[in-house]
Design a protein around this motif. Structure first.
Motif, mmCIF file in Angstrom:
data_model
loop_
_atom_site.group_PDB
_atom_site.id
_atom_site.type_symbol
_atom_site.label_atom_id
_atom_site.label_comp_id
_atom_site.label_asym_id
_atom_site.label_seq_id
_atom_site.Cartn_x
_atom_site.Cartn_y
_atom_site.Cartn_z
ATOM 1 N N GLY A 30 0.813 -1.215 0.000
ATOM 2 C CA GLY A 30 0.000 0.000 0.000
ATOM 3 C C GLY A 30 0.841 1.257 0.000
ATOM 4 O O GLY A 30 0.523 2.241 -0.688
ATOM 5 N N VAL A 31 1.934 1.249 0.745
ATOM 6 C CA VAL A 31 2.847 2.399 0.776
ATOM 7 C C VAL A 31 3.421 2.630 -0.622
ATOM 8 O O VAL A 31 3.478 3.760 -1.112
ATOM 9 C CB VAL A 31 3.969 2.172 1.818
ATOM 10 C CG1 VAL A 31 5.038 3.249 1.709
ATOM 11 C CG2 VAL A 31 3.397 2.127 3.225
ATOM 12 N N ILE A 32 3.835 1.537 -1.264
ATOM 13 C CA ILE A 32 4.393 1.646 -2.618
ATOM 14 C C ILE A 32 3.335 2.165 -3.585
ATOM 15 O O ILE A 32 3.608 3.069 -4.389
ATOM 16 C CB ILE A 32 4.951 0.290 -3.092
ATOM 17 C CG1 ILE A 32 6.184 -0.105 -2.259
ATOM 18 C CG2 ILE A 32 5.294 0.330 -4.577
ATOM 19 C CD1 ILE A 32 6.629 -1.547 -2.442
ATOM 20 N N LEU A 52 6.484 2.289 -13.860
ATOM 21 C CA LEU A 52 5.965 2.155 -12.503
ATOM 22 C C LEU A 52 6.696 1.053 -11.746
ATOM 23 O O LEU A 52 6.986 1.196 -10.554
ATOM 24 C CB LEU A 52 4.459 1.869 -12.531
ATOM 25 C CG LEU A 52 3.591 3.027 -13.025
ATOM 26 C CD1 LEU A 52 2.153 2.558 -13.208
ATOM 27 C CD2 LEU A 52 3.655 4.205 -12.061
ATOM 28 N N LEU A 53 7.011 -0.031 -12.430
ATOM 29 C CA LEU A 53 7.747 -1.119 -11.795
ATOM 30 C C LEU A 53 9.146 -0.648 -11.384
ATOM 31 O O LEU A 53 9.620 -0.950 -10.286
ATOM 32 C CB LEU A 53 7.835 -2.319 -12.739
ATOM 33 C CG LEU A 53 8.424 -3.584 -12.147
ATOM 34 C CD1 LEU A 53 7.623 -4.052 -10.937
ATOM 35 C CD2 LEU A 53 8.469 -4.665 -13.202
ATOM 36 N N GLU A 54 9.783 0.119 -12.237
ATOM 37 C CA GLU A 54 11.104 0.676 -11.924
ATOM 38 C C GLU A 54 11.030 1.616 -10.715
ATOM 39 O O GLU A 54 11.850 1.539 -9.800
ATOM 40 C CB GLU A 54 11.643 1.429 -13.138
ATOM 41 C CG GLU A 54 12.963 2.122 -12.907
ATOM 42 C CD GLU A 54 13.374 3.005 -14.079
ATOM 43 O OE1 GLU A 54 14.235 3.872 -13.869
ATOM 44 O OE2 GLU A 54 12.847 2.842 -15.194
ATOM 45 N N ILE A 55 10.034 2.488 -10.709
ATOM 46 C CA ILE A 55 9.862 3.428 -9.592
ATOM 47 C C ILE A 55 9.579 2.650 -8.308
ATOM 48 O O ILE A 55 10.141 2.952 -7.253
ATOM 49 C CB ILE A 55 8.718 4.427 -9.897
ATOM 50 C CG1 ILE A 55 9.101 5.338 -11.065
ATOM 51 C CG2 ILE A 55 8.387 5.258 -8.653
ATOM 52 C CD1 ILE A 55 7.935 6.125 -11.626
ATOM 53 N N ALA A 56 8.717 1.640 -8.390
ATOM 54 C CA ALA A 56 8.373 0.837 -7.214
ATOM 55 C C ALA A 56 9.611 0.136 -6.663
ATOM 56 O O ALA A 56 9.837 0.115 -5.445
ATOM 57 C CB ALA A 56 7.291 -0.190 -7.574
ATOM 58 N N GLU A 62 15.265 1.995 -1.700
ATOM 59 C CA GLU A 62 15.825 3.209 -1.098
ATOM 60 C C GLU A 62 15.100 3.667 0.162
ATOM 61 O O GLU A 62 15.714 4.270 1.042
ATOM 62 C CB GLU A 62 15.823 4.341 -2.125
ATOM 63 C CG GLU A 62 16.758 4.085 -3.279
ATOM 64 C CD GLU A 62 16.605 5.101 -4.400
ATOM 65 O OE1 GLU A 62 15.943 6.138 -4.195
ATOM 66 O OE2 GLU A 62 17.131 4.834 -5.500
ATOM 67 N N ARG A 63 13.819 3.389 0.268
ATOM 68 C CA ARG A 63 13.052 3.935 1.388
ATOM 69 C C ARG A 63 12.568 2.882 2.368
ATOM 70 O O ARG A 63 12.604 3.101 3.571
ATOM 71 C CB ARG A 63 11.842 4.715 0.874
ATOM 72 C CG ARG A 63 12.201 5.826 -0.073
ATOM 73 C CD ARG A 63 11.919 7.190 0.491
ATOM 74 N NE ARG A 63 12.220 8.217 -0.481
ATOM 75 C CZ ARG A 63 11.309 8.942 -1.102
ATOM 76 N NH1 ARG A 63 10.039 8.770 -0.873
ATOM 77 N NH2 ARG A 63 11.686 9.854 -1.971
ATOM 78 N N LEU A 64 12.088 1.756 1.867
ATOM 79 C CA LEU A 64 11.463 0.786 2.767
ATOM 80 C C LEU A 64 12.446 -0.223 3.337
ATOM 81 O O LEU A 64 12.305 -0.653 4.477
ATOM 82 C CB LEU A 64 10.315 0.066 2.054
ATOM 83 C CG LEU A 64 9.170 0.983 1.605
ATOM 84 C CD1 LEU A 64 8.108 0.195 0.891
ATOM 85 C CD2 LEU A 64 8.577 1.732 2.776
#
Length: 67
Positions: A30-32, A52-56, A62-64
Motif C-alpha cells: 500500500g505504501v508503494i 511504474l515497476l522501476e519506480i516501485a 531506497e526507502r522501505l
C-alpha cells in the motif's frame, strides 16, 4: 471528485508489485502504491507499467528496506 485519479487507475497492481519484486502481501504494498499514485499525479506520463515497476523497485530499495 468523481473523475479523480486513483490507485485503481495505475497501470500496475499490488499483485504485479508483489510478483515482480518478490514481496509478500502487507502494508508495504500500500505504501508503494500510494507513492506511485503521487508520482503519477505529479507526472501522468509515468503511468506506464515498466516505468511504474522501476519506480516501485527503487522506492522499495531506497526507502522501505532502510527502515
Amino acid at each position: 471528485k468523481e473523475n479523480a485519479f486513483s490507485i485503481n487507475d495505475l497501470n500496475i497492481s499490488g499483485n504485479d508489485i508483489m510478483m515482480k519484486l518478490s514481496l509478500k502481501e502487507g502494508p508495504n504494498i500500500g505504501v508503494i502504491l500510494n507513492f506511485l499514485l503521487q508520482s503519477v499525479l505529479d507526472d501522468p506520463s509515468l503511468n506506464k507499467y515498466d516505468k511504474l515497476l522501476e519506480i516501485a523497485s527503487n522506492f522499495y530499495k531506497e526507502r522501505l528496506l532502510k527502515r
